[in-house]
Design a protein around this motif. Structure first.
Motif, short mmCIF file in Angstrom:
data_model
loop_
_atom_site.label_atom_id
_atom_site.label_comp_id
_atom_site.label_asym_id
_atom_site.label_seq_id
_atom_site.Cartn_x
_atom_site.Cartn_y
_atom_site.Cartn_z
N PHE A 59 0.82 -1.21 0.00
CA PHE A 59 0.00 0.00 0.00
C PHE A 59 0.86 1.27 0.00
CE2 PHE A 59 -2.60 -3.34 1.86
CZ PHE A 59 -3.82 -3.16 1.24
N GLY A 60 2.18 1.07 -0.06
CA GLY A 60 3.08 2.21 -0.01
C GLY A 60 3.33 2.71 1.39
N VAL A 61 2.99 1.92 2.38
CA VAL A 61 3.18 2.30 3.78
C VAL A 61 4.29 1.43 4.35
CG1 VAL A 61 2.11 2.48 6.06
CG2 VAL A 61 0.76 2.94 4.01
N HIS A 62 5.37 2.05 4.81
CA HIS A 62 6.53 1.32 5.31
C HIS A 62 6.67 1.56 6.81
CE1 HIS A 62 7.89 0.49 1.15
NE2 HIS A 62 7.36 1.69 0.91
N ALA A 63 6.83 0.44 7.54
CA ALA A 63 6.90 0.55 8.99
C ALA A 63 7.99 -0.36 9.54
CB ALA A 63 5.55 0.18 9.62
N ASP A 64 8.62 0.10 10.61
CA ASP A 64 9.60 -0.70 11.34
C ASP A 64 8.89 -1.25 12.57
OD1 ASP A 64 11.82 -1.87 12.41
OD2 ASP A 64 12.67 -0.01 13.22
N VAL A 65 8.60 -2.54 12.54
CA VAL A 65 7.78 -3.14 13.60
C VAL A 65 8.66 -3.79 14.66
CG1 VAL A 65 5.96 -4.82 14.10
CG2 VAL A 65 5.95 -3.58 11.93
N GLN A 66 8.45 -3.40 15.88
CA GLN A 66 9.14 -4.00 17.02
C GLN A 66 8.08 -4.55 17.98
OE1 GLN A 66 11.83 -1.19 18.78
NE2 GLN A 66 13.05 -0.97 16.92
N ILE A 67 8.18 -5.82 18.30
CA ILE A 67 7.18 -6.48 19.14
C ILE A 67 7.76 -6.71 20.53
CG2 ILE A 67 5.77 -8.55 19.44
CD1 ILE A 67 5.78 -8.78 16.36
N ASP A 68 7.09 -6.17 21.52
CA ASP A 68 7.48 -6.35 22.92
C ASP A 68 6.61 -7.48 23.49
OD1 ASP A 68 7.74 -6.23 25.71
OD2 ASP A 68 8.03 -4.06 25.72
N GLY A 69 7.17 -8.67 23.53
CA GLY A 69 6.41 -9.83 23.96
C GLY A 69 5.84 -9.70 25.35
N LYS A 70 6.61 -9.12 26.27
CA LYS A 70 6.12 -8.97 27.64
C LYS A 70 4.93 -8.02 27.70
CE LYS A 70 10.49 -10.07 29.94
NZ LYS A 70 11.57 -9.59 30.86
N GLN A 71 4.98 -6.97 26.90
CA GLN A 71 3.86 -6.03 26.88
C GLN A 71 2.64 -6.66 26.23
OE1 GLN A 71 4.82 -2.18 25.26
NE2 GLN A 71 2.70 -1.46 25.36
N VAL A 72 2.87 -7.46 25.18
CA VAL A 72 1.75 -8.16 24.54
C VAL A 72 1.01 -9.02 25.56
CG1 VAL A 72 1.13 -9.98 22.90
CG2 VAL A 72 2.70 -8.17 22.21
N ARG B 261 -10.26 -7.30 -2.79
CA ARG B 261 -9.00 -6.95 -3.43
C ARG B 261 -8.54 -5.56 -3.01
NH1 ARG B 261 -6.20 -9.63 -7.02
NH2 ARG B 261 -4.63 -8.53 -8.24
N ILE B 262 -9.47 -4.64 -2.87
CA ILE B 262 -9.13 -3.29 -2.39
C ILE B 262 -8.43 -3.37 -1.03
CG2 ILE B 262 -10.14 -1.17 -1.45
CD1 ILE B 262 -12.27 -1.40 -3.67
N MET B 263 -8.96 -4.24 -0.15
CA MET B 263 -8.43 -4.36 1.21
C MET B 263 -7.19 -5.24 1.28
SD MET B 263 -10.56 -2.47 2.85
CE MET B 263 -10.17 -2.87 4.55
N GLY B 264 -6.86 -5.90 0.19
CA GLY B 264 -5.70 -6.79 0.20
C GLY B 264 -5.94 -8.07 0.99
N VAL B 265 -7.21 -8.50 1.05
CA VAL B 265 -7.55 -9.73 1.78
C VAL B 265 -8.25 -10.71 0.84
CG1 VAL B 265 -7.68 -8.66 4.06
CG2 VAL B 265 -9.70 -8.63 2.58
N ASN B 266 -7.84 -10.67 -0.42
CA ASN B 266 -8.54 -11.42 -1.46
C ASN B 266 -8.02 -12.84 -1.61
OD1 ASN B 266 -6.32 -9.67 -2.34
ND2 ASN B 266 -6.58 -10.65 -4.35
N GLY C 53 -27.20 -25.05 4.34
CA GLY C 53 -25.97 -24.81 5.07
C GLY C 53 -24.98 -24.07 4.19
N ALA C 54 -23.82 -23.80 4.76
CA ALA C 54 -22.78 -23.09 4.02
C ALA C 54 -21.43 -23.35 4.65
CB ALA C 54 -23.06 -21.59 3.98
N CYS C 55 -20.39 -23.19 3.86
CA CYS C 55 -19.02 -23.38 4.32
C CYS C 55 -18.17 -22.32 3.64
CB CYS C 55 -18.55 -24.79 3.96
SG CYS C 55 -16.93 -25.22 4.62
N MET C 56 -17.26 -21.71 4.41
CA MET C 56 -16.53 -20.58 3.85
C MET C 56 -15.16 -20.43 4.49
SD MET C 56 -17.62 -16.54 3.90
CE MET C 56 -16.49 -15.26 3.32
N VAL C 57 -14.20 -20.03 3.69
CA VAL C 57 -12.96 -19.45 4.16
C VAL C 57 -12.81 -18.14 3.41
CG1 VAL C 57 -11.56 -20.75 2.48
CG2 VAL C 57 -10.47 -19.73 4.50
N GLY C 58 -12.62 -17.06 4.13
CA GLY C 58 -12.51 -15.78 3.44
C GLY C 58 -12.68 -14.60 4.38
N PRO C 59 -12.52 -13.40 3.84
CA PRO C 59 -12.65 -12.20 4.65
C PRO C 59 -14.10 -12.00 5.12
CG PRO C 59 -12.52 -11.64 2.33
CD PRO C 59 -12.24 -13.10 2.43
N ASP C 60 -14.26 -11.46 6.33
CA ASP C 60 -15.59 -11.17 6.89
C ASP C 60 -16.48 -12.39 6.97
OD1 ASP C 60 -14.92 -8.56 7.27
OD2 ASP C 60 -16.24 -7.73 5.74
#
Length: 497
Positions: free
Chosen positions: A84-97, A408-413, A430-437
């Motif tokens: 999406f053109g968004v760049h991030a430096d991700v740091q995960i603090d396991g103890k805080q999680v 596809r817009i959301m990138g969850v396609n 009945g119904a069966c699904m794997v997918g967004p929402d």
């Protein structure tokens, strides 16, 4: 309780310290609902509980798992935003999680505790109950004669025989995983049901090196093979999975530098080749078993099937045959889901009301299961094998979410939906699904199945553009097309864009 127990309580009246109209055994979701409902019409009631006076959902289930998933989703969105053109430096603090998971978990559990604390002390007994051969409830130093008993003793994680001794402190379950104070470096997750999938993906997204094992080539309990293969494809972009593998042995080994022991799993992969996994801990998610084995219900004439489920179960109320005994929630292993446990507890608590005054028995819920991995997995109503065994003439409406507009817009396609409908009645089976929402699609379909809406009636409702739910409309139109019913035929082009 029954004729036998009433006679027995008369003969041993000098030993009986309490006589009650209703005894509830177990204080989880089902037990608490049953107690609250029954208490409306009888003051002569007790609730007996062994362990914590909260619920699986609040303490070790739904809520802490969703807290962990929420943290994982934040990390995943940040780490996967480059397209999406968004760049991030991700740091995960396991103890805080884990600290937030535990703090919010305790907050939810606190609401339940305060509810329990508001109940009269003389109606609550902490201790392990056992129903003896006279039909009396033994707990601590008391004997309790109850006219009616509601069993709501819940469930516990199943761990394969010998694994506790072999894995020692490296073994964790869904009951203990949320007590971790930090994120482990590596983890094996055994089992690809809802618990295994959700936690494996969450820990993976939080930077843990996770390997997911399952003895068959199936995830999320899916019974539609096309949906199952699509789920494996979608989840396989993130998860390292050893499906259709056979675990030979487990254990621990000490490192040369005297660090804490690490765990190992010896297994044969899907090709039959011997392999070994090594890591920090093993999360066993091989299902849960109901807690009724040592309760003594056989002394009341209850028979269990080969899956430890009580026979002669009334799925509306939990009553066993004509006994004044009700087994509800996870204890009956019918549909071990929170909303089902809640309804069953409510109905049982209503059913034991004096002369059934004010009783409202909730109808049994249709099967509805949701796995909160991404993409989500959902099952509604009858499964495909059930429909095929019923020999109903049915059609399957299909839609792929790989190119669905909003997905596809959301990138969850990535996903697939199958809707099973009866060709004779135009009703959804009945119904069966794997997918967004999938959680929202599943709820809409559950309403349709519950209220016996026709495909046409569901298609006549509005579908807002652009939404992921337009995929539901596409699948319904595919059903309609296959029905070949002239008055329902539509020729509109798909307007998903």
């Amino acid at each position: 309780m029954n004729q036998k127990s009433n006679n027995a309580s008369t003969n041993t009246s000098e030993k009986t310290t309490r006589k009650v109209s209703v005894a509830v055994i177990g204080a989880g979701t089902a037990g608490q609902n049953a107690f609250r409902q029954a208490q409306k019409t009888t003051e002569n009631i007790v609730i007996i509980n062994d362990g914590i006076w909260t619920t699986i959902c609040a303490t070790i289930g739904c809520m802490p798992s969703k807290l962990l998933i929420a943290a994982a989703a934040r990390a995943h969105e940040a780490k996967s935003s480059k397209e999406f053109g968004v760049h991030a430096d991700v740091q995960i603090d396991g103890k805080q999680v884990m600290s937030r998971v535990q703090a919010e978990r305790d907050r939810f559990a606190g609401f339940v505790k305060r509810q329990v604390e508001s109940w009269p002390e003389d109606k609550k007994i902490s201790g392990r109950a056992y129903i003896n051969k006279e039909g009396l409830i033994e707990v601590n130093d008391e004997l309790i004669a109850a006219d009616k008993i509601i069993v709501a003793t819940g469930s516990s994680p199943f761990v394969p025989e010998g694994w506790v001794d072999k894995l020692g402190k490296t073994l964790i379950t869904s009951d203990t995983v949320f007590e971790l104070t930090d994120l482990p470096a590596s983890m094996a997750v055994v089992g690809t049901g809802a618990i295994g999938l959700e936690l494996a993906q969450a820990f993976t997204r939080l930077g843990v090196d996770v390997t997911l094992f399952n003895r068959v080539n199936r995830v999320g309990g899916l019974r539609d093979e096309d949906i199952n293969q699509k789920a494996i494809e979608c989840l396989g972009h993130e998860l390292t999975m050893q499906l259709d593998s056979k675990i030979i042995d487990v254990g621990t080994q000490t490192n040369a530098d005297n660090e804490a022991p690490s765990a190992f799993i010896d297994y044969k992969d899907s090709a039959g080749q011997s392999q070994q996994w090594q890591g920090e801990c093993v999360l066993v998610a091989t299902g849960r078993r109901n807690n009724i084995n040592q309760l003594g219900i056989e002394n009341l004439g209850v028979e269990l099937d080969d899956k430890n489920r009580p026979k002669n179960l009334n799925i509306n109320t939990g009553q066993i045959g004509d006994l004044q005994l009700y087994i509800v929630g996870d204890a009956n292993a019918h549909l071990p889901l929170l909303h089902v446990a809640s309804d069953e507890g409510f109905s049982a608590g209503s059913e034991v009301c004096r002369d059934n005054v004010g009783a409202y028995i909730r109808p049994p819920a249709i099967p509805l299961g949701i796995v909160f991995c991404e993409p989500q997995i959902a099952n509604v109503g009858m499964s495909l094998p059930e429909i095929e065994r019923s020999e109903r003439t049915h059609v399957t409406g299909k839609v792929s979410f790989d190119n669905q507009g909003r997905s596809r817009i959301m990138g969850v396609n990535c996903g697939l939906l199958h809707i099973y409908a009866c060709k004779e009645t135009d009703k959804i089976l009945g119904a069966c699904m794997v997918g967004p929402d999938a959680e929202y699609v599943a709820h809409i379909l559950a309403v349709a199945v519950t209220n016996e809406l026709s495909v046409k009636e569901l298609l006549d409702t509005p579908f807002y553009h652009p939404t992921i739910l337009e995929g539901l409309r596409s699948a319904l139109r595919d059903v309609q097309k296959q029905m070949s019913i002239p008055h329902q035929a539509e020729k509109r082009e798909e307007d998903g864009f």
